[in-house]
Design a protein around this motif. Structure first.
Motif, PDB file in Angstrom:
ATOM      1  N   SER A 130     -16.854  -9.548  40.538  1.00 22.98           N
ATOM      2  CA  SER A 130     -15.931  -9.939  39.480  1.00 22.98           C
ATOM      3  C   SER A 130     -16.641  -9.918  38.131  1.00 22.98           C
ATOM      4  O   SER A 130     -17.483 -10.778  37.848  1.00 22.98           O
ATOM      5  N   GLY A 131     -16.293  -8.947  37.302  1.00 20.75           N
ATOM      6  CA  GLY A 131     -16.898  -8.858  35.980  1.00 20.75           C
ATOM      7  C   GLY A 131     -16.481  -9.998  35.070  1.00 20.75           C
ATOM      8  O   GLY A 131     -17.263 -10.462  34.235  1.00 20.75           O
ATOM      9  N   HIS A 132     -15.234 -10.468  35.226  1.00 20.46           N
ATOM     10  CA  HIS A 132     -14.787 -11.613  34.433  1.00 20.46           C
ATOM     11  C   HIS A 132     -15.651 -12.836  34.727  1.00 20.46           C
ATOM     12  O   HIS A 132     -16.042 -13.569  33.813  1.00 20.46           O
ATOM     13  N   THR A 133     -15.956 -13.044  36.008  1.00 19.90           N
ATOM     14  CA  THR A 133     -16.746 -14.218  36.388  1.00 19.90           C
ATOM     15  C   THR A 133     -18.188 -14.099  35.914  1.00 19.90           C
ATOM     16  O   THR A 133     -18.739 -15.046  35.339  1.00 19.90           O
ATOM     17  N   SER A 134     -18.819 -12.953  36.143  1.00 15.80           N
ATOM     18  CA  SER A 134     -20.212 -12.791  35.726  1.00 15.80           C
ATOM     19  C   SER A 134     -20.349 -12.878  34.210  1.00 15.80           C
ATOM     20  O   SER A 134     -21.299 -13.483  33.693  1.00 15.80           O
ATOM     21  N   ALA A 135     -19.401 -12.314  33.469  1.00 18.95           N
ATOM     22  CA  ALA A 135     -19.436 -12.389  32.008  1.00 18.95           C
ATOM     23  C   ALA A 135     -19.254 -13.822  31.534  1.00 18.95           C
ATOM     24  O   ALA A 135     -19.914 -14.272  30.589  1.00 18.95           O
ATOM     25  N   ALA A 136     -18.356 -14.559  32.200  1.00 20.95           N
ATOM     26  CA  ALA A 136     -18.115 -15.951  31.823  1.00 20.95           C
ATOM     27  C   ALA A 136     -19.366 -16.805  32.035  1.00 20.95           C
ATOM     28  O   ALA A 136     -19.725 -17.625  31.187  1.00 20.95           O
ATOM     29  N   VAL A 137     -20.033 -16.605  33.166  1.00 23.26           N
ATOM     30  CA  VAL A 137     -21.253 -17.362  33.443  1.00 23.26           C
ATOM     31  C   VAL A 137     -22.331 -17.011  32.423  1.00 23.26           C
ATOM     32  O   VAL A 137     -22.972 -17.898  31.843  1.00 23.26           O
ATOM     33  N   ARG A 176      -9.016 -15.702  38.596  1.00 18.57           N
ATOM     34  CA  ARG A 176      -9.042 -14.301  39.027  1.00 18.57           C
ATOM     35  C   ARG A 176      -8.574 -14.160  40.475  1.00 18.57           C
ATOM     36  O   ARG A 176      -7.916 -13.175  40.835  1.00 18.57           O
ATOM     37  N   MET A 177      -8.891 -15.144  41.308  1.00 15.32           N
ATOM     38  CA  MET A 177      -8.395 -15.122  42.690  1.00 15.32           C
ATOM     39  C   MET A 177      -6.909 -15.447  42.732  1.00 15.32           C
ATOM     40  O   MET A 177      -6.144 -14.787  43.428  1.00 15.32           O
ATOM     41  N   TYR A 178      -6.520 -16.468  42.003  1.00 12.77           N
ATOM     42  CA  TYR A 178      -5.123 -16.888  41.982  1.00 12.77           C
ATOM     43  C   TYR A 178      -4.215 -15.751  41.520  1.00 12.77           C
ATOM     44  O   TYR A 178      -3.126 -15.545  42.065  1.00 12.77           O
TER      45      TYR A 178
END
Length: 221
Positions: A130-137, A176-178
């Motif tokens: 998940s690019g959204h998750t890695s970018a957010a972290v 992102r999962m939801y």
């Protein structure tokens, strides 16, 4: 610098591609992956209008234009505030490195997005990681780390930085999962990817310079 930055990031890139290939080529028909996909099905069944609106806002906090713009602004802001480049380069490196590894992994390990209704347009990249998750972290936790290092004497502020810095990425991962865009394993590895990129950048640009400066002070006294 190669030993501190390029080598560990290269290892993380290989691991990310390897895990992606393992999921898509070896484990795809196993119970493990079936359970992974089942999480999305359960979340899709429990969707509500209110949660859909909230997750839309949360997910948008890690859209590429948002992260790029915010990173650019803070690169300038950190330089002006701290009178040096360490914090600015740290944040830029953490955000850029996770993006590079994420994009590389999507090329070699193409994973289909969850088999549920997608609430967002599906980008051309694959589901893992998940690019959204890695970018957010990388961005939000990276900012929290910088602020913590400069306000380490104020415990309340430090707690606040990390409540926000961790809370937003966790909210984005859930969103992102939801919204049917990523599996649990996608966001989990995306979270790990962001953490590793922060650790590598911080070790080279934040922690090591501080240790070296303290040693110089000790030797000079």
């Amino acid at each position: 610098m190669t030993r501190l930055i390029l080598a560990p990031l290269a290892i993380m890139a290989v691991l990310t591609i390897g895990v992606g290939l393992l999921i898509t080529k070896v484990l795809q028909t196993t119970t493990l992956i079936a359970n992974d996909q089942g999480v999305n099905a359960q979340m899709a069944e429990g969707r509500t209008a209110q949660l859909s609106s909230i997750t839309d806002v949360l997910s948008g906090l890690s859209d590429t234009p948002v992260i790029i713009t915010a990173t650019a602004l803070l690169v300038i802001g950190f330089r002006l505030a701290f009178k040096r480049w360490n914090e600015s380069i740290f944040l830029a490196l953490a955000v850029f490195s996770q993006s590079a590894i994420f994009l590389l992994a999507t090329v070699f390990a193409e994973r289909k997005r969850p088999a549920v209704e997608h609430l967002d347009p599906a980008p051309p990249t694959s589901s893992f990681p998940s690019g959204h998750t890695s970018a957010a972290v990388a961005f939000y936790c990276g900012v929290a780390l910088v602020l913590t290092l400069h306000t380490h004497r104020f415990k309340i502020l430090n707690v606040l930085w990390w409540v926000v810095g961790l809370g937003i990425p966790l909210g984005i991962a859930y969103s992102r999962m939801y919204r049917g865009m990523h599996h649990l394993s996608d966001v989990s590895w995306g979270f790990l990817l962001g953490v590793v990129c922060i650790a590598v950048a911080a070790n080279a640009l934040l922690f090591r310079p501080v240790v070296q400066e303290k040693k110089k002070k000790v030797l000079s006294t």
